[in-house]
Design an enzyme around this catalytic site. Structure first.
Site, PDB file in Angstrom:
ATOM      1  N   LEU A 134      -4.630 -46.241  -7.259  1.00 43.83           N
ATOM      2  CA  LEU A 134      -3.652 -47.326  -7.401  1.00 43.83           C
ATOM      3  C   LEU A 134      -4.251 -48.633  -7.941  1.00 43.83           C
ATOM      4  O   LEU A 134      -4.014 -49.707  -7.385  1.00 43.83           O
ATOM      5  CB  LEU A 134      -2.940 -47.583  -6.058  1.00 43.83           C
ATOM      6  CG  LEU A 134      -2.099 -46.411  -5.544  1.00 43.83           C
ATOM      7  CD1 LEU A 134      -1.658 -46.656  -4.105  1.00 43.83           C
ATOM      8  CD2 LEU A 134      -0.865 -46.198  -6.419  1.00 43.83           C
ATOM      9  N   CYS A 171       1.678 -41.636  -3.064  1.00 41.51           N
ATOM     10  CA  CYS A 171       0.408 -41.429  -3.764  1.00 41.51           C
ATOM     11  C   CYS A 171      -0.485 -40.537  -2.918  1.00 41.51           C
ATOM     12  O   CYS A 171      -0.699 -40.811  -1.745  1.00 41.51           O
ATOM     13  CB  CYS A 171      -0.289 -42.756  -4.022  1.00 41.51           C
ATOM     14  SG  CYS A 171      -1.965 -42.526  -4.641  1.00 41.51           S
ATOM     15  N   LYS A 229      10.407 -42.577  -4.393  1.00 42.90           N
ATOM     16  CA  LYS A 229       9.699 -41.466  -5.029  1.00 42.90           C
ATOM     17  C   LYS A 229       9.055 -40.595  -3.962  1.00 42.90           C
ATOM     18  O   LYS A 229       8.244 -41.067  -3.168  1.00 42.90           O
ATOM     19  CB  LYS A 229       8.648 -41.982  -6.012  1.00 42.90           C
ATOM     20  CG  LYS A 229       8.032 -40.865  -6.846  1.00 42.90           C
ATOM     21  CD  LYS A 229       7.355 -41.400  -8.080  1.00 42.90           C
ATOM     22  CE  LYS A 229       6.807 -40.301  -8.964  1.00 42.90           C
ATOM     23  NZ  LYS A 229       6.190 -40.842 -10.184  1.00 42.90           N
ATOM     24  N   THR A 282       2.897 -36.468  -7.670  1.00 41.41           N
ATOM     25  CA  THR A 282       1.935 -35.391  -7.957  1.00 41.41           C
ATOM     26  C   THR A 282       1.620 -34.566  -6.712  1.00 41.41           C
ATOM     27  O   THR A 282       1.802 -35.006  -5.584  1.00 41.41           O
ATOM     28  CB  THR A 282       0.635 -35.986  -8.519  1.00 41.41           C
ATOM     29  OG1 THR A 282       0.148 -36.962  -7.605  1.00 41.41           O
ATOM     30  CG2 THR A 282       0.867 -36.611  -9.871  1.00 41.41           C
ATOM     31  N   GLY A 339       1.759 -32.343 -14.926  1.00 34.03           N
ATOM     32  CA  GLY A 339       1.815 -31.499 -16.122  1.00 34.03           C
ATOM     33  C   GLY A 339       2.576 -30.204 -15.867  1.00 34.03           C
ATOM     34  O   GLY A 339       3.118 -29.997 -14.776  1.00 34.03           O
ATOM     35  N   THR A 378       2.757 -36.882 -18.023  1.00 36.53           N
ATOM     36  CA  THR A 378       1.603 -36.244 -18.652  1.00 36.53           C
ATOM     37  C   THR A 378       1.861 -35.899 -20.118  1.00 36.53           C
ATOM     38  O   THR A 378       0.949 -35.995 -20.951  1.00 36.53           O
ATOM     39  CB  THR A 378       1.217 -34.982 -17.847  1.00 36.53           C
ATOM     40  OG1 THR A 378       1.025 -35.382 -16.485  1.00 36.53           O
ATOM     41  CG2 THR A 378      -0.049 -34.342 -18.363  1.00 36.53           C
TER      42      THR A 378
HETATM   43  C1  DHB Z   1      -2.184 -42.192  -8.108  1.00 32.60           C
HETATM   44  C2  DHB Z   1      -0.969 -42.562  -7.575  1.00 32.60           C
HETATM   45  C3  DHB Z   1       0.061 -41.661  -7.542  1.00 32.60           C
HETATM   46  O1  DHB Z   1       1.277 -41.969  -7.012  1.00 32.60           O
HETATM   47  C4  DHB Z   1      -0.136 -40.391  -8.064  1.00 32.60           C
HETATM   48  O2  DHB Z   1       0.864 -39.514  -8.036  1.00 32.60           O
HETATM   49  C5  DHB Z   1      -1.330 -40.022  -8.605  1.00 32.60           C
HETATM   50  C6  DHB Z   1      -2.354 -40.936  -8.635  1.00 32.60           C
HETATM   51  C7  DHB Z   1      -3.330 -43.094  -8.073  1.00 32.60           C
HETATM   52  O3  DHB Z   1      -3.266 -44.273  -8.472  1.00 32.60           O
HETATM   53  O4  DHB Z   1      -4.401 -42.628  -7.602  1.00 32.60           O
END
Ligand code: DHB
Length: 305
Positions: free
Chosen positions: A75, A130, A165, A193, A217, A266
Protein backbone atom coordinates in the site's frame (compact mmCIF):
# COMPACT_ATOMS: atom_id res chain seq x y z
CA UNK A 1 -20.95 3.56 -34.27
CA UNK A 2 -24.49 2.91 -33.09
CA UNK A 3 -26.66 5.05 -30.84
CA UNK A 4 -26.92 2.31 -28.23
CA UNK A 5 -25.98 3.80 -24.85
CA UNK A 6 -23.49 1.96 -22.67
CA UNK A 7 -24.25 4.18 -19.66
CA UNK A 8 -24.87 2.46 -16.34
CA UNK A 9 -25.70 3.53 -12.80
CA UNK A 10 -23.73 1.81 -10.06
CA UNK A 11 -24.96 2.60 -6.57
CA UNK A 12 -25.65 6.20 -7.53
CA UNK A 13 -22.56 6.73 -9.68
CA UNK A 14 -23.43 7.36 -13.33
CA UNK A 15 -20.87 5.96 -15.77
CA UNK A 16 -20.65 6.57 -19.54
CA UNK A 17 -19.81 2.85 -19.88
CA UNK A 18 -19.38 -0.04 -17.40
CA UNK A 19 -15.56 -0.14 -17.37
CA UNK A 20 -13.15 1.19 -14.75
CA UNK A 21 -9.50 0.55 -14.04
CA UNK A 22 -8.86 -1.57 -10.95
CA UNK A 23 -7.31 0.21 -7.98
CA UNK A 24 -3.56 0.06 -7.64
CA UNK A 25 -2.75 -0.25 -11.30
CA UNK A 26 -1.51 3.10 -12.64
CA UNK A 27 -3.42 5.23 -10.20
CA UNK A 28 -0.83 7.53 -8.63
CA UNK A 29 -1.05 10.87 -10.43
CA UNK A 30 -3.65 13.07 -12.08
CA UNK A 31 -1.95 13.03 -15.54
CA UNK A 32 -1.80 9.22 -15.54
CA UNK A 33 -5.43 8.87 -14.44
CA UNK A 34 -6.44 11.43 -17.08
CA UNK A 35 -4.72 9.18 -19.62
CA UNK A 36 -6.75 6.22 -18.28
CA UNK A 37 -9.93 8.26 -18.78
CA UNK A 38 -8.90 9.06 -22.36
CA UNK A 39 -8.35 5.29 -22.76
CA UNK A 40 -12.10 4.95 -22.39
CA UNK A 41 -13.06 4.11 -18.80
CA UNK A 42 -16.41 5.18 -17.35
CA UNK A 43 -14.59 6.37 -14.22
CA UNK A 44 -11.02 6.18 -12.94
CA UNK A 45 -10.19 4.39 -9.69
CA UNK A 46 -7.21 5.76 -7.75
CA UNK A 47 -4.49 3.82 -5.98
CA UNK A 48 -5.51 3.07 -2.40
CA UNK A 49 -4.86 6.13 -0.25
CA UNK A 50 -4.22 6.04 3.49
CA UNK A 51 -3.90 8.70 6.21
CA UNK A 52 -0.11 9.14 5.95
CA UNK A 53 2.51 8.68 3.21
CA UNK A 54 3.81 5.08 3.03
CA UNK A 55 6.80 3.64 1.19
CA UNK A 56 5.33 0.13 1.04
CA UNK A 57 7.28 -3.12 1.07
CA UNK A 58 10.89 -3.60 -0.12
CA UNK A 59 11.58 -5.14 -3.54
CA UNK A 60 10.86 -7.50 -5.13
CA UNK A 61 7.18 -6.54 -4.96
CA UNK A 62 5.95 -8.04 -8.24
CA UNK A 63 6.44 -11.40 -9.98
CA UNK A 64 4.87 -12.91 -13.10
CA UNK A 65 3.27 -16.34 -12.57
CA UNK A 66 1.33 -18.75 -14.76
CA UNK A 67 -1.87 -16.98 -15.77
CA UNK A 68 -1.19 -13.68 -14.05
CA UNK A 69 1.00 -11.99 -11.49
CA UNK A 70 1.56 -11.65 -7.77
CA UNK A 71 2.16 -8.33 -6.10
CA UNK A 72 2.86 -7.21 -2.58
CA UNK A 73 3.36 -3.47 -2.81
CA UNK A 74 2.39 -2.84 0.81
CA UNK A 75 0.00 0.00 0.00
CA UNK A 76 2.58 2.64 -1.00
CA UNK A 77 0.87 6.01 -1.36
CA UNK A 78 1.49 9.73 -0.80
CA UNK A 79 -1.16 10.16 1.91
CA UNK A 80 -4.64 11.67 1.80
CA UNK A 81 -3.66 15.35 2.16
CA UNK A 82 -1.31 15.19 -0.81
CA UNK A 83 -3.63 13.07 -2.91
CA UNK A 84 -6.56 15.43 -2.36
CA UNK A 85 -4.75 17.86 -4.69
CA UNK A 86 -4.54 15.21 -7.42
CA UNK A 87 -8.28 14.59 -7.13
CA UNK A 88 -8.96 18.33 -7.44
CA UNK A 89 -6.82 18.45 -10.60
CA UNK A 90 -8.77 15.52 -12.06
CA UNK A 91 -12.06 17.20 -11.25
CA UNK A 92 -10.89 20.34 -13.08
CA UNK A 93 -10.78 18.09 -16.17
CA UNK A 94 -14.23 16.66 -15.30
CA UNK A 95 -12.91 13.12 -14.91
CA UNK A 96 -15.24 10.94 -12.76
CA UNK A 97 -13.11 9.75 -9.84
CA UNK A 98 -13.57 6.74 -7.55
CA UNK A 99 -11.12 7.19 -4.68
CA UNK A 100 -9.83 3.91 -3.23
CA UNK A 101 -8.82 4.25 0.40
CA UNK A 102 -7.78 2.36 3.52
CA UNK A 103 -7.02 2.89 7.19
CA UNK A 104 -5.82 0.92 10.20
CA UNK A 105 -8.82 1.79 12.36
CA UNK A 106 -12.41 2.96 12.02
CA UNK A 107 -11.24 6.50 12.82
CA UNK A 108 -8.58 6.42 10.09
CA UNK A 109 -11.02 5.09 7.48
CA UNK A 110 -13.41 7.94 8.35
CA UNK A 111 -10.70 10.60 8.33
CA UNK A 112 -9.33 9.54 4.93
CA UNK A 113 -12.83 9.20 3.46
CA UNK A 114 -13.67 12.76 4.58
CA UNK A 115 -10.50 14.18 3.01
CA UNK A 116 -11.03 12.41 -0.33
CA UNK A 117 -14.75 13.20 -0.47
CA UNK A 118 -13.95 16.82 0.43
CA UNK A 119 -11.56 16.97 -2.53
CA UNK A 120 -14.43 16.06 -4.87
CA UNK A 121 -14.27 12.28 -5.31
CA UNK A 122 -17.47 11.09 -7.04
CA UNK A 123 -17.43 7.79 -5.12
CA UNK A 124 -15.22 6.02 -2.60
CA UNK A 125 -13.97 2.44 -2.77
CA UNK A 126 -13.27 1.10 0.69
CA UNK A 127 -10.26 -1.24 0.54
CA UNK A 128 -10.49 -3.50 3.56
CA UNK A 129 -9.09 -6.39 1.60
CA UNK A 130 -5.38 -5.90 0.86
CA UNK A 131 -3.74 -9.29 1.42
CA UNK A 132 -0.28 -7.89 2.15
CA UNK A 133 -0.43 -5.80 5.30
CA UNK A 134 -1.92 -8.13 7.87
CA UNK A 135 0.44 -7.23 10.67
CA UNK A 136 -0.39 -3.54 10.60
CA UNK A 137 -3.96 -3.47 9.42
CA UNK A 138 -5.23 -6.81 10.67
CA UNK A 139 -7.52 -8.97 8.64
CA UNK A 140 -10.12 -6.21 8.43
CA UNK A 141 -11.97 -7.47 5.41
CA UNK A 142 -12.26 -11.07 6.52
CA UNK A 143 -14.32 -10.20 9.60
CA UNK A 144 -17.94 -9.33 8.79
CA UNK A 145 -18.39 -7.38 12.04
CA UNK A 146 -15.40 -5.15 11.16
CA UNK A 147 -16.65 -4.62 7.63
CA UNK A 148 -20.07 -3.57 8.88
CA UNK A 149 -18.60 -1.22 11.49
CA UNK A 150 -16.18 0.50 9.09
CA UNK A 151 -18.76 0.77 6.28
CA UNK A 152 -21.36 2.22 8.58
CA UNK A 153 -18.94 4.78 10.09
CA UNK A 154 -17.76 5.90 6.63
CA UNK A 155 -21.32 6.09 5.28
CA UNK A 156 -22.27 8.28 8.22
CA UNK A 157 -19.39 10.67 7.49
CA UNK A 158 -19.48 11.30 3.71
CA UNK A 159 -22.00 12.01 0.94
CA UNK A 160 -20.63 10.20 -2.16
CA UNK A 161 -21.53 6.54 -2.79
CA UNK A 162 -19.32 4.03 -0.95
CA UNK A 163 -18.25 0.80 -2.67
CA UNK A 164 -16.78 -1.91 -0.44
CA UNK A 165 -14.06 -4.00 -2.11
CA UNK A 166 -14.24 -7.57 -0.88
CA UNK A 167 -11.47 -10.10 -0.42
CA UNK A 168 -11.81 -13.60 -1.91
CA UNK A 169 -9.63 -14.89 0.97
CA UNK A 170 -12.62 -16.00 3.06
CA UNK A 171 -14.70 -19.14 3.45
CA UNK A 172 -17.97 -17.33 2.72
CA UNK A 173 -17.83 -14.08 0.73
CA UNK A 174 -21.62 -13.71 0.91
CA UNK A 175 -21.41 -13.24 4.65
CA UNK A 176 -18.98 -10.34 4.19
CA UNK A 177 -21.08 -8.82 1.38
CA UNK A 178 -24.12 -8.96 3.67
CA UNK A 179 -22.11 -7.14 6.35
CA UNK A 180 -21.27 -4.40 3.84
CA UNK A 181 -24.96 -4.19 2.97
CA UNK A 182 -25.95 -3.85 6.65
CA UNK A 183 -23.32 -1.11 6.99
CA UNK A 184 -25.05 0.83 4.21
CA UNK A 185 -22.67 0.18 1.29
CA UNK A 186 -23.93 1.45 -2.08
CA UNK A 187 -22.18 -1.38 -3.97
CA UNK A 188 -19.55 -4.06 -3.51
CA UNK A 189 -16.51 -4.66 -5.68
CA UNK A 190 -15.78 -8.38 -6.10
CA UNK A 191 -12.94 -9.19 -5.82
CA UNK A 192 -9.55 -8.05 -4.58
CA UNK A 193 -6.50 -10.26 -5.15
CA UNK A 194 -6.17 -13.84 -3.91
CA UNK A 195 -3.38 -14.47 -1.41
CA UNK A 196 -0.67 -16.55 -3.11
CA UNK A 197 3.03 -17.45 -3.21
CA UNK A 198 5.83 -17.95 -5.73
CA UNK A 199 9.15 -19.74 -5.03
CA UNK A 200 12.61 -19.26 -6.54
CA UNK A 201 14.24 -22.72 -6.56
CA UNK A 202 17.78 -21.36 -7.05
CA UNK A 203 17.53 -19.02 -4.09
CA UNK A 204 15.40 -21.63 -2.29
CA UNK A 205 13.24 -18.77 -1.04
CA UNK A 206 9.87 -17.18 -1.80
CA UNK A 207 10.31 -14.64 -4.62
CA UNK A 208 8.57 -11.70 -2.98
CA UNK A 209 10.21 -9.87 -0.09
CA UNK A 210 6.82 -10.02 1.65
CA UNK A 211 6.79 -13.84 1.13
CA UNK A 212 3.15 -13.82 -0.05
CA UNK A 213 1.39 -11.54 -2.53
CA UNK A 214 -1.97 -11.03 -4.20
CA UNK A 215 -2.73 -13.05 -7.35
CA UNK A 216 -4.35 -11.14 -10.22
CA UNK A 217 -4.88 -11.79 -13.92
CA UNK A 218 -6.62 -14.58 -15.89
CA UNK A 219 -5.92 -17.21 -13.19
CA UNK A 220 -8.15 -15.23 -10.81
CA UNK A 221 -11.13 -14.94 -13.18
CA UNK A 222 -13.04 -18.15 -12.36
CA UNK A 223 -12.72 -17.40 -8.63
CA UNK A 224 -13.97 -13.84 -9.13
CA UNK A 225 -16.88 -15.03 -11.30
CA UNK A 226 -17.91 -17.51 -8.61
CA UNK A 227 -17.81 -14.73 -6.00
CA UNK A 228 -19.93 -12.39 -8.14
CA UNK A 229 -22.38 -15.24 -8.77
CA UNK A 230 -22.76 -16.09 -5.07
CA UNK A 231 -23.16 -12.46 -3.99
CA UNK A 232 -25.66 -11.82 -6.75
CA UNK A 233 -27.81 -14.78 -5.57
CA UNK A 234 -28.04 -13.52 -1.98
CA UNK A 235 -27.36 -9.78 -1.66
CA UNK A 236 -29.39 -6.93 -3.07
CA UNK A 237 -26.50 -4.58 -3.89
CA UNK A 238 -24.96 -3.58 -7.22
CA UNK A 239 -21.74 -5.53 -7.87
CA UNK A 240 -18.61 -4.28 -9.61
CA UNK A 241 -16.85 -7.34 -11.06
CA UNK A 242 -13.07 -7.46 -10.85
CA UNK A 243 -10.53 -10.23 -11.39
CA UNK A 244 -8.79 -11.38 -14.57
CA UNK A 245 -10.81 -9.43 -17.13
CA UNK A 246 -8.68 -9.19 -20.29
CA UNK A 247 -11.23 -8.66 -23.07
CA UNK A 248 -14.89 -7.89 -23.72
CA UNK A 249 -15.93 -11.54 -23.50
CA UNK A 250 -14.59 -11.71 -19.96
CA UNK A 251 -16.50 -8.52 -19.13
CA UNK A 252 -19.75 -9.96 -20.56
CA UNK A 253 -19.28 -13.08 -18.41
CA UNK A 254 -19.16 -10.87 -15.30
CA UNK A 255 -22.25 -8.91 -16.39
CA UNK A 256 -24.17 -12.15 -17.02
CA UNK A 257 -23.22 -13.40 -13.54
CA UNK A 258 -24.63 -10.25 -11.94
CA UNK A 259 -22.05 -7.47 -12.12
CA UNK A 260 -23.32 -4.01 -13.16
CA UNK A 261 -19.84 -2.79 -14.08
CA UNK A 262 -16.29 -4.15 -14.24
CA UNK A 263 -12.80 -3.15 -13.23
CA UNK A 264 -9.71 -4.07 -15.28
CA UNK A 265 -6.24 -4.19 -13.74
CA UNK A 266 -3.60 -6.64 -14.83
CA UNK A 267 -4.70 -6.55 -18.50
CA UNK A 268 -3.66 -2.89 -18.68
CA UNK A 269 -0.06 -4.11 -18.31
CA UNK A 270 -0.39 -6.49 -21.26
CA UNK A 271 -2.84 -4.61 -23.48
CA UNK A 272 -2.23 -0.95 -22.66
CA UNK A 273 -4.76 1.85 -22.17
CA UNK A 274 -6.80 0.82 -25.23
CA UNK A 275 -8.16 -2.19 -23.34
CA UNK A 276 -10.92 -0.02 -21.83
CA UNK A 277 -12.18 1.27 -25.17
CA UNK A 278 -11.91 -2.23 -26.67
CA UNK A 279 -13.88 -3.83 -23.81
CA UNK A 280 -16.59 -1.15 -23.89
CA UNK A 281 -17.01 -1.39 -27.67
CA UNK A 282 -16.97 -5.19 -27.46
CA UNK A 283 -19.84 -5.05 -24.97
CA UNK A 284 -21.67 -2.73 -27.38
CA UNK A 285 -21.20 -5.23 -30.20
CA UNK A 286 -22.46 -8.10 -28.05
CA UNK A 287 -25.58 -6.13 -27.06
CA UNK A 288 -26.32 -5.20 -30.68
CA UNK A 289 -25.70 -8.68 -32.06
CA UNK A 290 -28.06 -10.18 -29.49
CA UNK A 291 -30.84 -7.63 -29.70
CA UNK A 292 -30.34 -5.89 -26.35
CA UNK A 293 -30.81 -2.16 -25.96
CA UNK A 294 -28.82 -1.45 -22.81
CA UNK A 295 -26.24 -2.97 -20.50
CA UNK A 296 -28.72 -3.45 -17.65
CA UNK A 297 -30.67 -6.01 -19.71
CA UNK A 298 -27.89 -8.59 -19.46
CA UNK A 299 -26.93 -8.04 -15.81
CA UNK A 300 -27.51 -11.36 -14.01
CA UNK A 301 -29.05 -13.09 -17.04
CA UNK A 302 -27.05 -16.28 -16.44
CA UNK A 303 -29.08 -16.84 -13.25
CA UNK A 304 -32.32 -17.13 -15.20
CA UNK A 305 -31.54 -20.35 -17.04
C1 DHB B 1 -1.78 -4.44 -2.47
C2 DHB B 1 -3.04 -4.03 -2.10
C3 DHB B 1 -4.14 -4.73 -2.53
O1 DHB B 1 -5.41 -4.38 -2.18
C4 DHB B 1 -3.96 -5.83 -3.36
O2 DHB B 1 -5.02 -6.50 -3.79
C5 DHB B 1 -2.71 -6.23 -3.75
C6 DHB B 1 -1.62 -5.52 -3.30
C7 DHB B 1 -0.59 -3.78 -1.95
O3 DHB B 1 -0.44 -2.55 -1.98
O4 DHB B 1 0.29 -4.53 -1.44
Amino acid sequence: MSQLSLAVDVGGLRLRNPTMNAAGVLGMTAPLLRRVYEGGVGAVVTKSIGPEPRWGHPNPTVVAVEGGMLNAMGLPNPGAEYFAEEIMRLKESRVPVVASFFGASVEEFVEVARTLAGAGADALELNCSCPNVEEELGLLGTDPANVERITSAVKGAVDPPVFVKLTPNVADIVEVARAAERGGADAVTAVNTLKALAVNIDMRRPVLANTTGGLSGPALKPVALRCVWEISESVDLPIIGCGGISDWRDAVEFLLCGASAVEIGTAVMTRGFDVFHDVAEGIRGYLEDNGFKEVGEIVGLAHEA
